[in-house]
Design a protein around this motif. Structure first.
Motif, PDB file in Angstrom:
ATOM      1  N   UNK A 289      29.693  38.972  14.965  1.00  0.00           N
ATOM      2  CA  UNK A 289      28.669  38.054  15.473  1.00  0.00           C
ATOM      3  C   UNK A 289      28.612  36.823  14.569  1.00  0.00           C
ATOM      4  N   UNK A 290      29.342  35.795  14.956  1.00  0.00           N
ATOM      5  CA  UNK A 290      29.429  34.574  14.159  1.00  0.00           C
ATOM      6  C   UNK A 290      28.181  33.723  14.374  1.00  0.00           C
ATOM      7  N   UNK A 291      27.631  33.223  13.272  1.00  0.00           N
ATOM      8  CA  UNK A 291      26.433  32.387  13.307  1.00  0.00           C
ATOM      9  C   UNK A 291      26.761  31.045  12.676  1.00  0.00           C
ATOM     10  N   UNK A 292      26.319  29.966  13.313  1.00  0.00           N
ATOM     11  CA  UNK A 292      26.597  28.624  12.803  1.00  0.00           C
ATOM     12  C   UNK A 292      25.830  28.360  11.511  1.00  0.00           C
TER      13      UNK A 292
ATOM     14  N   UNK B 189      26.502  41.231  26.250  1.00  0.00           N
ATOM     15  CA  UNK B 189      27.264  40.876  25.052  1.00  0.00           C
ATOM     16  C   UNK B 189      26.438  40.749  23.766  1.00  0.00           C
ATOM     17  N   UNK B 190      25.123  40.678  23.863  1.00  0.00           N
ATOM     18  CA  UNK B 190      24.296  40.482  22.670  1.00  0.00           C
ATOM     19  C   UNK B 190      23.467  41.743  22.422  1.00  0.00           C
ATOM     20  N   UNK B 191      23.650  42.413  21.276  1.00  0.00           N
ATOM     21  CA  UNK B 191      22.919  43.655  21.007  1.00  0.00           C
ATOM     22  C   UNK B 191      21.414  43.433  21.000  1.00  0.00           C
ATOM     23  N   UNK B 192      20.704  44.386  21.593  1.00  0.00           N
ATOM     24  CA  UNK B 192      19.260  44.299  21.675  1.00  0.00           C
ATOM     25  C   UNK B 192      18.748  43.768  22.997  1.00  0.00           C
ATOM     26  N   UNK B 193      19.626  43.103  23.765  1.00  0.00           N
ATOM     27  CA  UNK B 193      19.213  42.536  25.048  1.00  0.00           C
ATOM     28  C   UNK B 193      19.519  43.466  26.234  1.00  0.00           C
ATOM     29  N   UNK B 194      20.052  44.654  25.962  1.00  0.00           N
ATOM     30  CA  UNK B 194      20.517  45.520  27.051  1.00  0.00           C
ATOM     31  C   UNK B 194      19.435  45.800  28.084  1.00  0.00           C
ATOM     32  N   UNK B 195      18.209  46.029  27.646  1.00  0.00           N
ATOM     33  CA  UNK B 195      17.122  46.381  28.562  1.00  0.00           C
ATOM     34  C   UNK B 195      16.088  45.264  28.696  1.00  0.00           C
ATOM     35  N   UNK B 196      16.439  44.080  28.277  1.00  0.00           N
ATOM     36  CA  UNK B 196      15.503  42.956  28.331  1.00  0.00           C
ATOM     37  C   UNK B 196      15.376  42.419  29.755  1.00  0.00           C
TER      38      UNK B 196
ATOM     39  N   UNK C 172      19.148  36.745   8.901  1.00  0.00           N
ATOM     40  CA  UNK C 172      18.436  37.113  10.127  1.00  0.00           C
ATOM     41  C   UNK C 172      17.897  38.534  10.127  1.00  0.00           C
ATOM     42  N   UNK C 173      18.135  39.294   9.067  1.00  0.00           N
ATOM     43  CA  UNK C 173      17.640  40.676   9.052  1.00  0.00           C
ATOM     44  C   UNK C 173      16.109  40.730   8.962  1.00  0.00           C
TER      45      UNK C 173
ATOM     46  N   UNK D 109      17.319  45.989  16.539  1.00  0.00           N
ATOM     47  CA  UNK D 109      18.735  46.220  16.809  1.00  0.00           C
ATOM     48  C   UNK D 109      19.510  44.921  16.725  1.00  0.00           C
ATOM     49  N   UNK D 110      18.950  43.850  17.297  1.00  0.00           N
ATOM     50  CA  UNK D 110      19.590  42.544  17.269  1.00  0.00           C
ATOM     51  C   UNK D 110      19.789  42.068  15.836  1.00  0.00           C
ATOM     52  N   UNK D 111      18.720  42.094  15.047  1.00  0.00           N
ATOM     53  CA  UNK D 111      18.785  41.566  13.688  1.00  0.00           C
ATOM     54  C   UNK D 111      19.761  42.367  12.822  1.00  0.00           C
TER      55      UNK D 111
END
Length: 459
Positions: free
Chosen positions: A218-221, A308-315, A228-229, A206-208
Motif C-alpha cells: 500500500x504505497x502512500x504519497x 482493493x482497499x482493506x477495511x472497506x469490504x463491508x462499507x 497512519x496507524x 484494519x485499514x490503518x
C-alpha cells in the motif's frame, strides 16, 4: 454561424427594490460567512444573499478545512475563522487542527453542523440572510457598482448597497460588472471539480494496520506508512498500485491516486476521487453533465474501494455531497496578481491582510493526477488582490481573487478563503463608515482592525 445562439429581446421594465443596505455580501460560502460577520455589528445594515437553502458552501460537502496551520506547525489563520471552529467544537462537531506532512494541516468538521453554526454567527450580529435568490445582474452608476438584481420565485428585484462583496466563488458580480477576468490556466482550462461522498461501516483499525504493516503493498504519497496507524484525523493519498491493479482488472477509474479522509465518526471516511476535466462550472449545461459523470464515476469508485482497499469490504455509501466541489473558474484581474513565485519566495507585502501556507495543490486540468509544491514557511496575501481593476464599490473574497492559476491552487482552500472573507468584510465596513472608495482605503486602519480581532500577521 452554426454556433450562433438564437436571441429574443427582453422588454425594459421597472423592478421593485427589495432592500437598501450598507454592505451586501453575495454568496454564503466560507468567505461570505466571514465577510458578513466581519462587516456587521457597527451600526451598519448588512445583508447576505445565497442561492441555496443553507449557508456553508464547500464547508458542507465533506471536505476537511485545510490551511489553519503553517509549515512550522504554528496557527496562521485565526480571527473569525477560529471562532467558527470554536463554535463547532462546542457542539462536538470539529476536530483539532491536525498537522499533516502532505497538506500541512487539516481540520475535520461535521458538514451539517457547519450550516447551523454559520447561520447562528450571522443572526446574532444582525446580518439579514436571504436565501433562494440568484444574482443575475448588477446595478451600476458609471464604473461603480451600486447593488445587484436578483431573481427568485418572487420575481425580479433589486438590492441596493453602498458596498458589495463578491463571495460567489465564480466572480459572478465582478464579471457582470465588467471587471477584467481570468479563467483557468494559460489555455483557459480550470482545475477539475469533484463530487465528494462518505462511506460508513469502514473497519478503520484494519485499514490503518494494513497500511502501516505493508508499505510494500500500500504505497502512500510522501508520508511514511507508519504515520497512519494512530487513530488521528488524516488524509490517505496514494494506493497507486491498487489503482493500477484495478485498471488491469477492467475498472474504469478517473484518477491516478486513491484519496480519502477521516470523518467525525470512527467508521466514517470521505472520498475525493471523481473528476471531470474541462468542465466550466459557470455553464449550467456543463455543470449538470459534470454532476452526472461524477455520480457515475463514484459508483465505480465504491466498487474499487470495497475490492482493493482493506477495511472497506463491508462499507456503504452514507452521504453524497449536495454539489460538486469547484476548484477554479473565474478570477478577477486585481490591483495586484499574486503569483506562484510570491508563494515560493514567502513574499511579504505592505498591504498584507492575510497569510497562507497551504501548498500549490494542482489537480491537473488535463489527465488524472495531481502535483504539490510547498513554500518554506508562509506568504502574505495583499489587499490589492481583492480589488478589481476598473470597478468601484466592489471587493471580492474567496477563490475568485486576483491570482495566477498556480497561486490559486494554494490559496483556494477554505481557511485562507475564510481569512480573505474577514478582511473583505472589515474593509467594506470601513469604506462605508469613512465614505471612501475601497481602492483608496487606508490599509493600515484595516490591518489594525484585523489585528484587534486576533488575525495573525508575521512580525
Amino acid at each position: 454561424m452554426a454556433n450562433q445562439k438564437k436571441t429574443i429581446t427582453e422588454l425594459r421594465r421597472e423592478i421593485p427594490v427589495r432592500a437598501e443596505v450598507d454592505v451586501l455580501v453575495v454568496g454564503g460560502g466560507p468567505a461570505g460567512i466571514m465577510a458578513a460577520r466581519a462587516a456587521a455589528g457597527k451600526g451598519l445594515r448588512v445583508m447576505l444573499i445565497e442561492s441555496r437553502g443553507y449557508l456553508g458552501g464547500n464547508l458542507t460537502i465533506g471536505l476537511p478545512i485545510l490551511g489553519y496551520l503553517g509549515r512550522k506547525g504554528n496557527q496562521i489563520i485565526k480571527g473569525l475563522p477560529q471562532l467558527f471552529i470554536d463554535r463547532l467544537r462546542a457542539r462536538g462537531a470539529a476536530g483539532e487542527h491536525r498537522p499533516c506532512k502532505l497538506h500541512v494541516s487539516l481540520t475535520i468538521i461535521d458538514p451539517e453542523e457547519a450550516k447551523t453554526v454559520a447561520l447562528e454567527m450571522l443572526q446574532e450580529v444582525g446580518v439579514e440572510v436571504l436565501m433562494y435568490v440568484f444574482c443575475v445582474d448588477v446595478v451600476k452608476n458609471g464604473d461603480a457598482v451600486e447593488g445587484v438584481v436578483v431573481e427568485s420565485k418572487a420575481g425580479r428585484e433589486a438590492i441596493l448597497a453602498k458596498t458589495v462583496i463578491d463571495c460567489t466563488g465564480d466572480g459572478d458580480i465582478a464579471y457582470r460588472a465588467g471587471a477584467p477576468m481570468n479563467y483557468g490556466n494559460e489555455k483557459g482550462i480550470p482545475q477539475p471539480p469533484t463530487l465528494m461522498f462518505s462511506m460508513r461501516g469502514v473497519d478503520s483499525r484494519k485499514l490503518r494496520d494494513a497500511v502501516a504493516d505493508h508499505p510494500d503493498v500500500y504505497d502512500i504519497d510522501f508520508i511514511p506508512n507508519e504515520f497512519f496507524r494512530a487513530d488521528d484525523n488524516c488524509t490517505f493519498v496514494g494506493f497507486r498500485n491498487q489503482i493500477k491493479k484495478a485498471r488491469e482488472a477492467g475498472y474504469k477509474l478517473p484518477v491516478e491516486r486513491t484519496i480519502f479522509m477521516t470523518g467525525m465518526a470512527p467508521d466514517e471516511w470521505w472520498v475525493n476521487m471523481s473528476r471531470v476535466n474541462g468542465i466550466d462550472a459557470t455553464d449550467p449545461a456543463q455543470y449538470t453533465q459534470g454532476e452526472i459523470i461524477c455520480a457515475e464515476q463514484n459508483e465505480e469508485i465504491v466498487r474499487y474501494l470495497k475490492a482493493y482497499i482493506p477495511g472497506f469490504e463491508n462499507a456503504y455509501v452514507d452521504r453524497v455531497a449536495p454539489f460538486m466541489g469547484i476548484r477554479e473558474t473565474r478570477r478577477i484581474v486585481g490591483e495586484y496578481i499574486l503569483t506562484e513565485d510570491d508563494i515560493f519566495n514567502c513574499a511579504r507585502f505592505d498591504d498584507v491582510i492575510s497569510v497562507a501556507s497551504y501548498p500549490v495543490d494542482l489537480h491537473h486540468p488535463v489527465g488524472g493526477d495531481c502535483s504539490l509544491y510547498w513554500c518554506p514557511d508562509c506568504y502574505d496575501i495583499p489587499y490589492r488582490c481583492l480589488i478589481p481593476q476598473k470597478i468601484d464599490g466592489l471587493i471580492v473574497a474567496g477563490r475568485n481573487v486576483s491570482m495566477t492559476h498556480l497561486a490559486l491552487a494554494s490559496a483556494r482552500v477554505m481557511a485562507p478563503a475564510m481569512a480573505l472573507g474577514e478582511a473583505a468584510g472589515k474593509a467594506a465596513a470601513l469604506s462605508v463608515k469613512e465614505n471612501v472608495e475601497l481602492r483608496d482605503l487606508d490599509v493600515r486602519k484595516l490591518q489594525e482592525s484585523l489585528k484587534a480581532e486576533g488575525v495573525y500577521f508575521r512580525e
